[in-house]
Design an enzyme around this catalytic site. Structure first.
Site, PDB file in Angstrom:
ATOM      1  N   GLU A 198      10.807  19.034 -23.687  1.00 50.86           N
ATOM      2  CA  GLU A 198      10.099  19.344 -22.432  1.00 50.86           C
ATOM      3  C   GLU A 198      10.712  20.564 -21.740  1.00 50.86           C
ATOM      4  OE1 GLU A 198       7.292  17.884 -21.804  1.00 50.86           O
ATOM      5  OE2 GLU A 198       7.366  15.749 -22.275  1.00 50.86           O
ATOM      6  N   HIS A 211       0.905  18.236 -26.164  1.00 50.02           N
ATOM      7  CA  HIS A 211       0.737  16.798 -25.951  1.00 50.02           C
ATOM      8  C   HIS A 211      -0.518  16.211 -26.603  1.00 50.02           C
ATOM      9  CE1 HIS A 211       4.066  17.312 -23.239  1.00 50.02           C
ATOM     10  NE2 HIS A 211       4.059  16.044 -22.886  1.00 50.02           N
ATOM     11  N   GLU A 251      -4.066  17.636 -10.758  1.00 51.51           N
ATOM     12  CA  GLU A 251      -4.563  18.054 -12.073  1.00 51.51           C
ATOM     13  C   GLU A 251      -6.066  18.253 -12.107  1.00 51.51           C
ATOM     14  OE1 GLU A 251      -2.561  16.243 -15.428  1.00 51.51           O
ATOM     15  OE2 GLU A 251      -4.100  16.955 -16.800  1.00 51.51           O
ATOM     16  N   ASN A 279       0.395  19.916 -20.386  1.00 52.86           N
ATOM     17  CA  ASN A 279       0.114  19.113 -21.582  1.00 52.86           C
ATOM     18  C   ASN A 279       0.256  19.908 -22.875  1.00 52.86           C
ATOM     19  OD1 ASN A 279      -0.500  16.720 -20.205  1.00 52.86           O
ATOM     20  ND2 ASN A 279      -2.547  17.491 -19.732  1.00 52.86           N
ATOM     21  N   HIS A 294       9.133  10.711 -27.606  1.00 52.27           N
ATOM     22  CA  HIS A 294       8.096  11.527 -26.970  1.00 52.27           C
ATOM     23  C   HIS A 294       8.348  13.012 -27.248  1.00 52.27           C
ATOM     24  CE1 HIS A 294       5.065  12.690 -24.089  1.00 52.27           C
ATOM     25  NE2 HIS A 294       5.938  13.429 -23.430  1.00 52.27           N
ATOM     26  N   LYS A 343       3.445  11.781 -10.592  1.00 47.48           N
ATOM     27  CA  LYS A 343       2.629  10.899 -11.444  1.00 47.48           C
ATOM     28  C   LYS A 343       3.439   9.650 -11.744  1.00 47.48           C
ATOM     29  CE  LYS A 343      -0.493  13.898 -14.074  1.00 47.48           C
ATOM     30  NZ  LYS A 343      -0.855  14.329 -15.441  1.00 47.48           N
ATOM     31  N   HIS A 380       0.731  13.141 -28.298  1.00 50.50           N
ATOM     32  CA  HIS A 380       0.358  11.775 -27.899  1.00 50.50           C
ATOM     33  C   HIS A 380      -0.276  11.015 -29.058  1.00 50.50           C
ATOM     34  CE1 HIS A 380       0.255  12.527 -23.263  1.00 50.50           C
ATOM     35  NE2 HIS A 380       1.418  12.050 -23.657  1.00 50.50           N
ATOM     36  N   ARG A 393       0.802  -1.231   0.000  1.00 54.70           N
ATOM     37  CA  ARG A 393       0.000   0.000   0.000  1.00 54.70           C
ATOM     38  C   ARG A 393       0.832   1.277   0.000  1.00 54.70           C
ATOM     39  NH1 ARG A 393      -2.718  -3.284   3.314  1.00 54.70           N
ATOM     40  NH2 ARG A 393      -4.636  -4.126   2.408  1.00 54.70           N
ATOM     41  N   LYS A 418       7.884  23.289 -13.380  1.00 53.55           N
ATOM     42  CA  LYS A 418       7.059  22.125 -13.028  1.00 53.55           C
ATOM     43  C   LYS A 418       6.637  22.212 -11.560  1.00 53.55           C
ATOM     44  CE  LYS A 418       5.702  17.653 -13.724  1.00 53.55           C
ATOM     45  NZ  LYS A 418       5.846  16.428 -14.480  1.00 53.55           N
ATOM     46  N   ARG A 438      -2.652  22.293 -13.678  1.00 54.96           N
ATOM     47  CA  ARG A 438      -1.644  21.321 -14.109  1.00 54.96           C
ATOM     48  C   ARG A 438      -1.825  20.901 -15.571  1.00 54.96           C
ATOM     49  NH1 ARG A 438       1.146  16.432 -10.547  1.00 54.96           N
ATOM     50  NH2 ARG A 438       2.402  15.636 -12.241  1.00 54.96           N
TER      51      ARG A 438
HETATM   52  N1  LIG Z   1       5.351  10.912 -14.720  1.00 52.99           N
HETATM   53  C1  LIG Z   1       5.374  11.977 -15.471  1.00 52.99           C
HETATM   54  O1  LIG Z   1       4.987  13.069 -15.054  1.00 52.99           O
HETATM   55  C2  LIG Z   1       5.912  11.866 -16.864  1.00 52.99           C
HETATM   56  C3  LIG Z   1       6.165  13.025 -17.601  1.00 52.99           C
HETATM   57  C4  LIG Z   1       6.726  12.889 -18.868  1.00 52.99           C
HETATM   58  C5  LIG Z   1       7.025  11.625 -19.359  1.00 52.99           C
HETATM   59  N2  LIG Z   1       6.754  10.517 -18.607  1.00 52.99           N
HETATM   60  C6  LIG Z   1       7.078   9.174 -19.105  1.00 52.99           C
HETATM   61  O2  LIG Z   1       8.483   9.095 -19.300  1.00 52.99           O
HETATM   62  C7  LIG Z   1       8.750   8.102 -20.271  1.00 52.99           C
HETATM   63  C8  LIG Z   1       9.805   8.583 -21.220  1.00 52.99           C
HETATM   64  O3  LIG Z   1      10.977   8.859 -20.491  1.00 52.99           O
HETATM   65  P1  LIG Z   1      12.415   8.894 -21.181  1.00 52.99           P
HETATM   66  O4  LIG Z   1      12.350   9.691 -22.414  1.00 52.99           O
HETATM   67  O5  LIG Z   1      13.376   9.275 -20.132  1.00 52.99           O
HETATM   68  O6  LIG Z   1      12.583   7.395 -21.684  1.00 52.99           O
HETATM   69  P2  LIG Z   1      13.400   6.125 -21.167  1.00 52.99           P
HETATM   70  O7  LIG Z   1      13.333   5.990 -19.717  1.00 52.99           O
HETATM   71  O8  LIG Z   1      12.943   4.981 -21.989  1.00 52.99           O
HETATM   72  O9  LIG Z   1      14.897   6.476 -21.586  1.00 52.99           O
HETATM   73  C9  LIG Z   1      15.224   6.628 -22.948  1.00 52.99           C
HETATM   74  C10 LIG Z   1      16.335   5.645 -23.368  1.00 52.99           C
HETATM   75  O10 LIG Z   1      17.578   6.116 -22.861  1.00 52.99           O
HETATM   76  C11 LIG Z   1      18.212   5.090 -22.091  1.00 52.99           C
HETATM   77  N3  LIG Z   1      18.940   5.798 -21.048  1.00 52.99           N
HETATM   78  C12 LIG Z   1      18.413   6.427 -19.981  1.00 52.99           C
HETATM   79  N4  LIG Z   1      19.365   7.100 -19.317  1.00 52.99           N
HETATM   80  C13 LIG Z   1      20.528   6.869 -19.973  1.00 52.99           C
HETATM   81  C14 LIG Z   1      21.868   7.306 -19.779  1.00 52.99           C
HETATM   82  N5  LIG Z   1      22.178   8.173 -18.824  1.00 52.99           N
HETATM   83  N6  LIG Z   1      22.802   6.837 -20.621  1.00 52.99           N
HETATM   84  C15 LIG Z   1      22.469   6.014 -21.648  1.00 52.99           C
HETATM   85  N7  LIG Z   1      21.233   5.586 -21.893  1.00 52.99           N
HETATM   86  C16 LIG Z   1      20.273   6.029 -21.075  1.00 52.99           C
HETATM   87  C17 LIG Z   1      17.091   4.220 -21.632  1.00 52.99           C
HETATM   88  O11 LIG Z   1      17.555   2.920 -21.325  1.00 52.99           O
HETATM   89  C18 LIG Z   1      16.174   4.225 -22.839  1.00 52.99           C
HETATM   90  O12 LIG Z   1      16.651   3.332 -23.804  1.00 52.99           O
HETATM   91  C19 LIG Z   1       7.431   7.782 -20.940  1.00 52.99           C
HETATM   92  O13 LIG Z   1       6.985   6.519 -20.512  1.00 52.99           O
HETATM   93  C20 LIG Z   1       6.495   8.869 -20.442  1.00 52.99           C
HETATM   94  O14 LIG Z   1       5.161   8.435 -20.345  1.00 52.99           O
HETATM   95  C21 LIG Z   1       6.211  10.627 -17.377  1.00 52.99           C
HETATM   96 ZN   LIG Z   2       5.680  14.976 -22.038  1.00 56.63          ZN
END
Ligand SMILES: NC(=O)c1ccc[n+]([C@@H]2O[C@H](COP(=O)([O-])OP(=O)(O)OC[C@H]3O[C@@H](n4cnc5c(N)ncnc54)[C@H](O)[C@@H]3O)[C@@H](O)[C@H]2O)c1
Ligand SMILES: [Zn+2]
Length: 367
Positions: A186, A249, A238, A246, A266, A144, A253, A123, A228, A242
């Site tokens: 971003e 987005h 949100e 987006n 992304h 999130k 998306h 939990r 942020k 908040r």
């Molecule tokens: N929670 C939120 O508020 C929020 C906001 C925006 C995005 N997201 C989520 O974030 C995700 C995308 O995140 P991302 O773009 O970081 O993707 P990711 O975590 O997949 O990382 C991108 C790639 O880079 C590699 N990588 C990461 N750090 C590295 C490093 N230092 N050196 C070498 N390789 C590295 C990873 O293994 C992966 O292959 C999506 O799932 C999205 O939905 C969440």
């Molecule tokens: Zn985003």
């Protein structure tokens, strides 16, 4: 090392940003009130773990912590319920209890997945974010967390704030260039929705930022996080403000989903989405065309695209995907639009015809 504090009604936590600060982890844990040696459990992915997990584990073990670890395959496809169940099994086998702490070491995928493990295990137990992508300056802040369902992205999740965020900008040196560029979308978004002086600063420093100048990149992350934090601390769940996060987005998306995850990162999809949103703003809000020019110029300075390739997607499919989005009701679309650089608002009641016109404008030449 820079420090920012997120202050919410029910909790408060620090974000540390700096070069080479992974080594400071035990110190910041102490500062966060970890006075006894709880069990810690690192969750990372198959790209990040070989680069950084040993270092994190060693520094923590030297400080007297018992540290476990699980590694999932890198990529969005790990953000699912099967991995959640697998990771919860690993946590149980390692004997984590409600006092234990999960450490998310990786990009946004790991932050969301490990954060959701922490939100649901017994939990809810505390967790720490150690972001390693530029994009994760966004995802690691705000609480999130969640996983994808076959029918939708991020539809299973929770709000679960980390106990701290430790951002060592040195980890960005190993990030593939395309992922770095994705993260800049971003950063640019945070400037465009909130802060004209940040926009100017990005314009002036884009070259050094692209070259990963450590001080500049720390500053960009700090300022992006500041936006942020300001938004999230006014509207954690949100219900209103908040939604402005987006920006870009709605189209973004849809583009990601229709093109197939991985065709656009992304950030690339969001950049094209912002180009669409700013153009739509000129039609709906009468925004000055110069805002379009400046927005696109800033995105191009970070090598981000502002048009999509029609051989990947059709307008019909994009519209259908937007309709499935939570933000469309009774055929009326909601969009975050901009009236000027640094200022956005959520606008409801946008008609499909207006969006079709915009899609034509941001459709690239290649068919
Ligand atoms: N929670 C939120 O508020 C929020 C906001 C925006 C995005 N997201 C989520 O974030 C995700 C995308 O995140 P991302 O773009 O970081 O993707 P990711 O975590 O997949 O990382 C991108 C790639 O880079 C590699 N990588 C990461 N750090 C590295 C490093 N230092 N050196 C070498 N390789 C590295 C990873 O293994 C992966 O292959 C999506 O799932 C999205 O939905 C969440
Ligand atoms: Zn985003």
């Amino acid at each position: 090392m820079k420090k920012l504090t997120v202050s919410l009604d029910h909790c408060q936590y620090p974000i540390y940003i700096g070069k080479g600060i992974l080594a400071k982890l035990p110190e910041v844990l102490q500062e966060a009130g970890m006075t006894f040696r709880r069990k810690l459990f690192i969750i990372s992915d198959s790209h990040v773990a070989p680069l950084y997990s040993k270092q994190v584990q060693t520094v923590l073990e030297k400080a007297g912590y018992e540290v476990g670890m699980a590694i999932v395959p890198a990529g969005e496809s790990s953000k699912n319920l099967q991995q959640l169940e697998h990771l919860i099994g690993e946590c149980l086998r390692f004997g984590l209890d409600r006092q234990s702490v999960i450490i998310a070491l990786g990009g946004g995928v790991i932050g969301d997945l490990a954060g959701f493990v922490a939100a649901t295990y017994m939990r809810g137990i505390p967790f720490i974010q150690i972001p390693t992508t530029l994009l994760a300056h966004d995802s690691s802040v705000g609480g999130k967390v969640g996983v994808n369902h076959a029918l939708g992205k991020n539809v299973i999740g929770a709000f679960h704030q980390p106990m701290l965020v430790l951002y060592d900008v040195e980890t960005l040196n190993t990030l593939p260039k395309r992922e770095l560029i994705s993260g800049f979308a971003e950063v640019v978004k945070h400037a465009l929705i909130w802060d004209p002086s940040f926009i100017k600063w990005l314009e002036q420093n884009s070259e050094e930022l692209m070259a990963l100048h450590a001080e500049k990149i720390s500053e960009a992350i700090y300022r992006g996080c500041q936006v942020k934090v300001a938004v999230v601390s006014q509207d954690e769940k949100e219900v209103g403000l908040r939604a402005i996060l987006n920006y870009g987005h709605t189209i973004g998306h849809a583009l990601e989903a229709v093109a197939g995850y991985g065709v656009y990162t992304h950030g690339e999809a969001v950049a094209i989405g912002m180009a669409g949103a700013v153009r739509l703003s000129t039609k709906v809000l009468g925004t000055d065309k110069q805002v379009v020019v400046k927005t696109e110029k800033l995105l191009h300075a970070f090598e981000l695209p502002t048009q999509y390739n029609p051989s990947h997607v059709t307008d019909e499919l994009l519209l259908q995907a937007m309709k499935r989005d939570k933000k469309v009701r009774n055929d009326e679309y909601s969009f975050v639009l901009t009236s000027d650089l640094g200022s956005v608002e959520l606008v409801r009641g946008i008609h499909e015809e207006q969006i079709r016109t915009i899609l034509q404008e941001i459709r690239g030449g290649k068919a």
